[in-house]
Design an enzyme around this catalytic site. Structure first.
Site, PDB file in Angstrom:
ATOM      1  N   GLU A 191       1.221  -1.561  -0.166  1.00  0.00           N
ATOM      2  CA  GLU A 191       0.191   0.534   0.215  1.00  0.00           C
ATOM      3  C   GLU A 191       1.047   1.206   0.357  1.00  0.00           C
ATOM      4  O   GLU A 191       1.418   2.607   1.269  1.00  0.00           O
ATOM      5  CB  GLU A 191      -0.652  -0.318   1.155  1.00  0.00           C
ATOM      6  N   GLU A 238      -6.538  -7.502  -1.253  1.00  0.00           N
ATOM      7  CA  GLU A 238      -7.477  -7.376   0.258  1.00  0.00           C
ATOM      8  C   GLU A 238      -8.634  -6.768  -0.129  1.00  0.00           C
ATOM      9  O   GLU A 238      -9.289  -5.875  -0.726  1.00  0.00           O
ATOM     10  CB  GLU A 238      -6.817  -6.590   0.942  1.00  0.00           C
TER      11      GLU A 238
END
Ligand SMILES: [Zn+2]
Ligand SMILES: [Zn+2]
Ligand SMILES: [Zn+2]
Lengths: 630, 630, 630
Positions: free
Chosen positions: C144, C315
Site C-alpha cells: 500500500e 485485500e
C-alpha cells in the site's frame, strides 16, 4: 460529623491590612475553613533557597485567630520562573513535541527527577515549619493534577522513565514483544532503550504501547503525590487531601487516593456542562445556568469512593467562571443547591472558590463570594443561608447505597487507546448508566475495579470494563449484575483472549463480533429502544433477556447478565426498572431536572430545572432544594 | 479635488514591448494612476548590492509619458531569496514555533534589526534614484502590513525586542509584576530577560502579558513603516501611502497612519464576505456576488479617519479572486458600484487590482481589467463608465457625518487576550453598531480612541472600548453617547479597577457581573429584542432606559448612557431610532441591500441586492447606483 | 483464465503447529492463493545481517504442499527498529516538519538513499532465496504505497532529491524561474540548492512549485518500486504485483503499474464510504453496511487500466474493520457480492484480508475469515459459496467497454495545488462522471491520460484534465467526447496558456472566466439542472448545446464538446442519456443501489440496497447478486 463550609483565599493577592476584615467576614458568612498557599511559591521562595515565610505566618495567624481552620496547600502546581534556570528540561512536552512553557501553571513534567526533588524539598520545608501550627488542620498536595492535560508528557525524562518502567514490568524485550504483539508490523524491540513514546507515529501506534504509556503516566502522578504525602506525614497527623477535577480520567484516582486521607474535587457545574459533557443543544440550553443535573452527583459518588468515605468539595463554583467556551451566571439558588447536593452525598465540607474575585491575571472574570471591589457577590448570601441550614439539620452522612457502579480508569485508557469508533468513550458510557440510576431515584455507590465484595448491593453495573480484576470477577459470579458492552473482552495487555470474553463463571455468553456506529444509526431492540454507537453479537447458552429486532441477543444471562450494546436513555430506563423490580427496589421516574438523594436521616430533593416542579405534592421552586425526614 | 481612477501594474511581468500599449489602454480606460514596483525587489537587486534600475526607469518613462501618474511601492513585502543568506534568522516564527519560510511573501519578522536595515537601505536607494522623477506622484510603503497573520512573530528577535520594550515601559520587573498581577500563579519575574512570548504555555497566558505583546507587535509595524517614511521624506515631498487590509486589527492603524499622508485600503468585497465576516447562510448567499453591503463603507469610514481625511482604495476587486474559500464572479455593475461607494465616502482615488490577470504563479486565477490573453475583462468597461461619470459630477468630498463611532485597536487586542466567550470579538460588535447606522441611512465618522472633541456629532457610539483614554473620557461627559458593553471596565493593564467601571462623570452605573452566552441563548428585553453573546448586570442610580425581562437594566443613563449587553439587530435598530429622535436626525429603515451615503452635494444610493429596489419612487436596478443632488 | 480466491496470512503470528490446519481449512474454503511475508522483516532479519529464513521456508512448504499458490511480499513497509540505528534520518517528515517515528508502519522516506538500498538488499535476498521455489507464484512489492499519507515527505533527503530533480528537469534556475513565474512576488532563485520544499510558507506557495514537488514525490514511489522489481526480475519470471489503495491519488499509479505485471488493490467498501467519500447523510446511512455502490467498480476499472488488463483484489474486507471513524459489520451477502463485482470487472483473483483475526496489536478489531479463537467468522461461508459459484461459471473476463473515462493523476495534483474552491477536487469530479455512467448501466474503461486511440469507444469523458497530453489531444479531435470543466485550461507548468484553453482542433470554445461556488449555490441550467461548485464562461463559435439560465453556454461543441461547469447528478444523467442516444448505446436508469456489469458471457446485477429490488422481472434480494447469460 458536622457539615462545614469553607473558602479559598489568597492572602498574597491582597494588602495585609484587609486580611483581618476578610477573616471576620468569612466567619460572619458561616465559613469554617479557609484554603491558602497553593499558588504562592514565588512568595515563599522568591529566589532559590531564599525564603520568606513571615507573611504566610502572619496570614495563618490572622485567619486562625478569627476562628478559621486552615487547609495549607503545597505550591508545586506553580513553580517560580527561577526554577527553570535550575532545571531547563523540567517542562512537560506536548504530544506534538513542543515544550509547554512558563507563563501560566502546571508547567512541569511528572517524570522529571529534578523537579520531583524540588517538590519534595518545598513540601518538607512547609511541613517542618507548620507541623505544630494548630491552625493548620489539613494539607492539600499540589492542585488539580492532570488539569490542562498535564498527566502525559512526551519529554525526554518521560521517555527514559517509561523505558525503565517497561523494563521493570516486562523484564525482557522479548516478553514485552509478546505482550504487545509486536510481531505485527515488525515492531519488535531488542532493547528497552529503543522504545519511544507512542506519539508522532506514521499511523496509530500499537494499542498496548499506548495503554502502558498511560499506565506509566498515571503511576508518575501517584508517585509524585506519594512523595509529598511522605514528607508531610513525617511531621504531622493532619489529614492530607488533593483536589481532583471533573471528567478527568488520565490518572488512577483510586491509587492516588489510597495515599491520602480525604478526597476532594473542584466542582464547576456550569463550566463542565459547557466544556466537557455531551448533551443535546436543548439539554444544554435548559441547564445552562444550573449545570448538568447528574454530573455533580456522579463525581460526589466517585470521589466518596476515592476517599474511602471521606470527601470534600475543595472548590465550588460561586458565579460565572472565565474558562469555558461561554460563561453564564448561575440561577439564584444554585450556589446553595450545589452545596446541599454535595452534603446529601456525604461531603464533609464545601469550600467556595474563591473569596474575592481577583481583579488581575487569568481569572479576573471568575466570580468569588466578594466582588473585586469587596462588595458582596450574589453567592455570599447563599453560602450564609447554607451555613444556617446546616445548623438546623442533623450532622449525619449519606445513606448506604443500593446500587454499585464499577468505574475503572484503566478501561478509560484502554478505550482511548482503542476507541474503535469516534466520539464516544468509556466515561460517557458509565455516565449514561449513572444518569439512568439518577432518573430512577436510586442511591448509587461508585466502586473501584478491584472490589471483591458486592454483597452489600442489590445490584451492580459494570459497563465498559475492558478487563476484569480477579477479585471483581469472583465477586460478580454470585451478584445480580449487568456487565457489558466491552466488559471483559480484553486481556490485561489489551489483546483478545481465547476463550473470547466475557469469561465470568455462570455466564455462558461470548462476544463474537463488534460493530461501532455513527450517531445517526441505531440498532432497534424488541422493547422499542435501540443501541447506539456500539453493538456486539453474542453467542452462548445463557438465556436471552432482550433481543435486537434483527434477532440477536441484546441482553443475555441470569442474575449476572451481559449487555451487548450501548443503550439509548429509554432503554437504560427499562433496564433499571427491570433490575429494580427483580431485587425489590423502588424505581422512580423523575421529571427532567428533579433529582433525589438520601442521607441517613433525610431525603433531599433538588430541582435543577428553571421552573417549579412537584415532588410528592410539594412544589419545589426552580433551583430549589427540599428535604424531608425519612 | 477631482476623483480619479487607477490600476496596479507589474511591468516586470510582461515583455517590454507591450508596456506602451498597456499604458495607452489604461489612459483610454480613463485611468489616471498606476501603482508599480511593490513586489519587484528581485528585479531591482537580483543579487546583493547588484542593482538593475534600468528596466524600472524605462517602465516609469513609458507609463509617465502616456500621461499616467505613478505610485511607486517599496518592495519590502517580498525580500529576494538571497536575503536569507545574509539574515538566516529574519523569518517570522509562527505561534507554534515554526519559522515561516521563503516561497510566497511577507517572509520577515518586524523585530529583526538586520531586515529592518535592509528595508531602510532599499527604500533609501529608491528614494534617491526617483526623488526628482516627475512621474512619481506618490509612494507606497511595503504592501498590506499584517496580511497572512504577519504582525505577530514568535521569533528570537521578537523575544529580545519584547523584553527591551517591557524594560522601557515598566523600568523594573517589580513594576511589571504589579501591573500584570503576576503574583497570581507565582508568575513573577526578577529579570526582563526571563520573560518569554505568550505562546505555547500550558494553559492560557496572563492576559496583560498577551496584551503587551500585541502592543509591542503593533509598535514594531509602526516603527518599520516610520523608518521607510523617514527615508522617503528625506528626498521627496510626494505623499506617502500604505495599503491596509480589511478586518485587520492586529496593529494600530491610527498610529501607522499618523506617519503617512494618505491612507488606502485593498477592498475585496466578495472575498471578505466569504472569508472574514459573520453572517447567516441566507445573507451570504444573497450577497455572494456583491459582498457585504456595509463592510466596504465601514472600512472607508475607518480609513478616512486613519488618513485624517485623505484616503484611497489602492486595490479594488475587479472580478473573481483566488484566495477565498469560494470565488464567485461579481454581478455586472459591482465594479462600478464599489467605486462609487468609495467616492461617496470621500475616496480620492480608486485603483483596480490589477491591470492584466497574471497567467502564472499564485494569483493566476485572480481577475484583472484585462484577461491573461490581453482581451478586455468585464470590469474594464465598468471602469471606463466610472471615469466618464466622474467627469459629470462635481469634484467634492464626502458629507460631514452626524454620528461618531469610536474604534479602538487596543480594545480589539484586549478582547482577543480576554475573550471570555467564544466566537465573537470587538470588531464584530463595532461592526454590528455600524451596520445598524447604515440600515438607518446615517452618515458615520469613525473616530480614534483618543478623540477629545465629540461636539461636532449629534451622537456617539463607543461599544466595547475596554479602557477609555483621558481625552475621550472627558469628551463623553457632555456628549449624547451610548457606550458599553465592556466599555471602560478595565484598566490600561487589563485588570478590573476599583471603583469598577465605567467611571465616566455623569454616569452613575457600574458593571457588577458579566456573563457570556452561547449563540442559541439570548436575554430577552422588554422592548421585544434581546441581548446575544454578552450581558452585564448594572448597579447605580442612573435612570433605567430599557430593561431585560428578568428585571435588570439593559440601558442606563441620561445623555450619556451605558448599554449592558450585545443587542440583536432589531434592538440596534430601536436604539438608533431613539437616538435619532432624541437628537433630531432622520432615521431611515432601508430595505435589505439598499444603502445611502451623502457627499457634500449629492445623495448616493447603492443597491447591493440582486433585484431592483425602489428608493423615493426611483427603481434602482440590482447592483445599481443612483445619485441625486442634495 | 479461471477466477480464483485467496487470502492474506501471517504465519509469523501463529504457532507453527496450526499452520497445516490453517492451510487445509483454506483449501477447504475454496481458496487458491495465500499472500504472506509483507510485514515480517523483523522475523526474516531480526538483527542487521542476521537472517532467519527457516520459519519462512517451512511456512511456504506447509502452505504450498496443501495446494496453495503463494504471493510473497517484500517487507519494506515495515523496516525493523534496528534499521533506525543504521539510518537515523530515514524517517519521513510531515508537512509540519516533524519526523514520523517508529511504532506503526510505513516509517520511511522514499527519497532516502540509505533506505532505498536496504529495500533493494532485502528484496534481492528474498528473490535469491525463493527464485526457484515452485510455490511462489507471484511477488508483491512493499504494501500500500502512499497509505497514511506517506508519498510526500518534507525531509532533508527529499529536499536534496527535489533540488536535483529540478536541476535535471530545468537545467538552469532561470528556466525554472520562467516556468514557475517566479518573478511574481520576487520568488526567483539563482541556485537550485536554494529551493525549499513548498511547506511552511507564509501564505500559499507557488502552484507550479507545489505541482513539481508532487511530481517529484510520485517519481520517488515509481523509482522505489522499480528498484524492487529489478531485483525480483533478475531471479524469477513470476508476476509482480503491488496492492494499491482506494481514492489514493498522490502518486501516478499508471507509472508504477508500467513496471509491474498485475495491478491489485485493497478494497474496503465500508471503511472507504465512511472515511474518504462524499455523500449525503442519507446516502451514507443507506449504504452503511454495503459501501458506496460505485466506488469498488470505479477502482476495478481504474486498476484494470493500471494493470494493462490484469488485476486482482489483494485485500477484500470480510467484516468490520478497525480504522474508519465507525466500523459497522457488512450485511450478510456482501463478502460474496463484492467478490462478484470484482470478477465481473475482470479481476483474476480476490484475496480476503485476512485469514484469522489477530487478537493483538493495531488491527485486533479487524475481522478475518476466522475469529481470533479460530472459529469460522461469517465471511468464510460466503467465500466458500463464491468458490463454488466460480466453478459453475465460464472462466472468461470482463466485457469490452463502450465508454472511456480519462483519469489523470497529474490533474489531481494540479487541482490540489490550485483548488480555487474549497471541498471539491478532481477525483470527486471524475467519480461523479463515473457514477452517472453506472446509473446508466454502462460498461466503462478508465484510460490513461496519454491514451492515443479512442476509436474503440462509443464516447469518451475527460472531465477536469488540466492539461492534455499530445496523444490525447490528437485522439480527441475525431472522437465523440465530453471534456471540461477545467480541461486543457493550463499549460504543463500550471499556468494559463495563450491562446487560452481548451486548445483542441475542432472545438472553437475558450474559457474566459471561472468561478467557484459554495455548496449551497448553484447555477441553474435551461434543462432544469444546475452547475455546482464550479462554472466557467465560454466564448467561441462552437454550437451551444445547453445554456445556463443566465444565458451562457453550459455545453458547446459538435462531436467533441466542452462542459463549462460541475453538473449535479440529474444533469450528468441527462448528459449521458444524450450521449448514449447520439451513439446508439442503451441508457438505463437504474434504481438506487442496483448496478450492472457485463462479462464476455453474462450480465451481472448487484443489489447494494438493503431491500430487494426488481431487475427485468427478477427480484434480487438486498445484498444479492444475479447473473444471466448475455
Ligand atoms: Zn517535624
Ligand atoms: Zn535626495
Ligand atoms: Zn538468482
Amino acid at each position: 460529623m458536622k457539615r462545614t463550609l469553607g473558602v479559598c483565599y489568597y492572602p498574597e493577592h491582597w494588602p495585609e491590612d484587609v486580611w483581618a476584615d476578610d477573616a471576620q467576614r468569612m466567619v460572619d458568612a458561616g465559613l469554617s475553613w479557609v484554603r491558602i498557599g497553593e499558588f504562592a511559591w514565588s512568595r515563599m521562595e522568591p529566589a532559590p533557597d531564599q525564603f520568606e515565610w513571615d507573611w504566610l505566618d502572619r496570614a495563618i495567624e490572622v485567619l486562625g485567630n478569627a476562628g478559621l481552620k486552615i487547609i495549607l496547600g503545597t505550591p508545586t502546581a506553580t513553580p517560580p520562573r527561577w526554577m527553570l534556570d535550575k532545571h531547563p528540561d523540567m517542562l512537560a512536552v506536548d504530544e506534538q513535541g513542543r515544550p509547554r512553557g512558563f507563563g501560566s501553571r502546571r508547567h512541569y513534567c511528572f517524570s522529571h527527577r529534578g523537579y520531583r526533588d524540588e517538590s519534595k524539598r518545598i513540601t518538607r520545608l512547609m511541613a517542618q515549619r507548620y507541623e505544630s501550627n494548630k491552625h493548620i488542620q489539613a494539607w492539600q498536595t499540589d492542585n488539580e493534577y492532570a488539569c490542562h492535560d498535564t498527566t502525559r508528557s512526551y519529554s525526554y525524562a518521560a521517555t527514559e522513565g517509561f523505558q525503565n518502567w517497561l523494563a521493570q514490568k516486562y523484564q525482557s524485550p522479548a516478553a514485552l514483544n509478546r505482550a504487545w504483539g509486536n510481531v505485527f508490523w515488525s515492531m519488535e524491540y531488542d532493547d528497552f532503550a529503543d522504545i519511544d513514546l507512542p506519539n508522532l507515529t506514521v499511523t496509530e501506534p500499537n494499542h498496548p504501547h499506548v495503554l502502558d504509556f498511560y499506565r506509566y503516566s498515571s503511576d508518575m502522578v501517584v508517585d509524585f503525590n506519594r512523595e509529598q504525602v511522605t514528607e508531610i506525614r513525617a511531621h504531622t497527623d493532619a489529614p492530607i487531601i488533593h483536589n481532583y477535577m471533573g471528567r478527568e480520567t488520565s490518572f488512577d484516582h483510586f491509587k492516588v487516593g489510597a495515599d491520602l486521607d480525604i478526597a476532594s474535587w473542584d466542582s464547576y457545574p456550569i463550566g463542565f456542562l459547557s466544556d466537557r459533557l455531551e448533551g443535546s443543544q436543548d439539554h444544554k440550553r435548559r441547564f445552562l445556568r444550573q449545570g448538568e443535573p447528574d454530573n455533580q452527583a456522579f463525581h460526589h459518588d466517585l470521589y466518596r469512593a476515592v476517599g474511602r468515605g471521606r470527601w470534600w468539595i475543595m472548590e465550588q463554583q460561586p458565579g460565572p467562571v472565565n474558562w469555558a467556551p461561554y460563561n453564564p451566571a448561575p440561577l439564584p439558588g444554585m450556589a446553595r443547591l450545589w452545596a446541599w447536593e454535595a452534603f446529601a452525598h456525604g461531603a464533609e465540607t464545601v469550600c467556595y472558590f474563591r473569596w474575592r474575585q481577583a481583579p488581575f491575571a487569568q481569572e479576573q472574570m471568575h466570580a468569588g463570594l466578594l466582588r473585586p471591589d469587596s462588595a458582596d457577590a450574589p453567592a455570599l448570601a447563599e453560602a450564609l443561608q447554607v451555613s444556617r441550614e446546616i445548623n438546623d439539620l442533623p450532622d449525619v452522612g449519606t445513606a448506604k447505597a443500593d446500587v454499585a457502579l464499577v468505574f475503572d480508569y484503566e478501561s478509560a485508557w484502554a478505550w482511548e487507546a482503542q476507541p474503535q469508533g469516534a466520539d464516544f468513550d468509556q466515561f460517557r458510557l458509565a455516565f449514561a448508566a449513572y444518569r439512568a440510576c439518577r432518573r430512577a431515584g436510586l442511591n448509587v455507590d461508585i466502586v473501584a475495579p478491584d472490589t471483591d465484595d458486592l454483597s452489600g448491593y442489590k445490584f451492580t453495573l459494570a459497563p465498559g470494563l475492558m478487563h476484569l480484576s480477579d477479585p471483581l470477577r469472583a465477586a460478580l459470579t454470585d451478584a445480580t449484575a449487568l456487565i457489558g458492552p466491552r466488559t471483559d473482552t480484553k486481556s490485561e495487555h489489551l489483546s483478545i483472549p481465547t476463550p473470547m470474553g466475557p469469561n465470568v463463571d455462570g455466564l455462558d455468553a461470548t462476544v463474537v463480533l463488534t460493530e461501532s456506529l455513527p450517531p445517526d444509526v441505531g440498532v432497534p431492540l424488541e422493547n422499542g429502544g435501540q443501541f447506539l454507537h456500539w453493538r456486539e453479537v453474542l453467542e452462548g447458552d445463557a438465556p436471552v433477556r432482550l433481543k435486537t429486532t434483527d434477532g440477536h441477543a441484546a441482553i443475555m444471562g441470569d442474575k449476572l447478565r451481559y449487555l451487548a450494546g450501548w443503550p439509548d436513555d429509554a432503554t437504560w430506563d427499562l433496564i433499571l426498572r427491570d433490575l429494580c423490580n427483580e431485587v425489590g427496589l423502588t424505581h422512580h421516574n423523575l421529571p427532567d431536572g428533579l433529582r433525589i438523594r438520601d442521607t441517613q436521616t433525610h431525603r433531599f430533593v433538588f430541582n435543577y430545572a428553571p421552573e417549579p416542579l412537584i415532588w410528592n405534592g410539594v412544589e419545589i421552586p426552580g433551583a430549589g432544594v427540599h428535604w424531608a425526614a425519612l
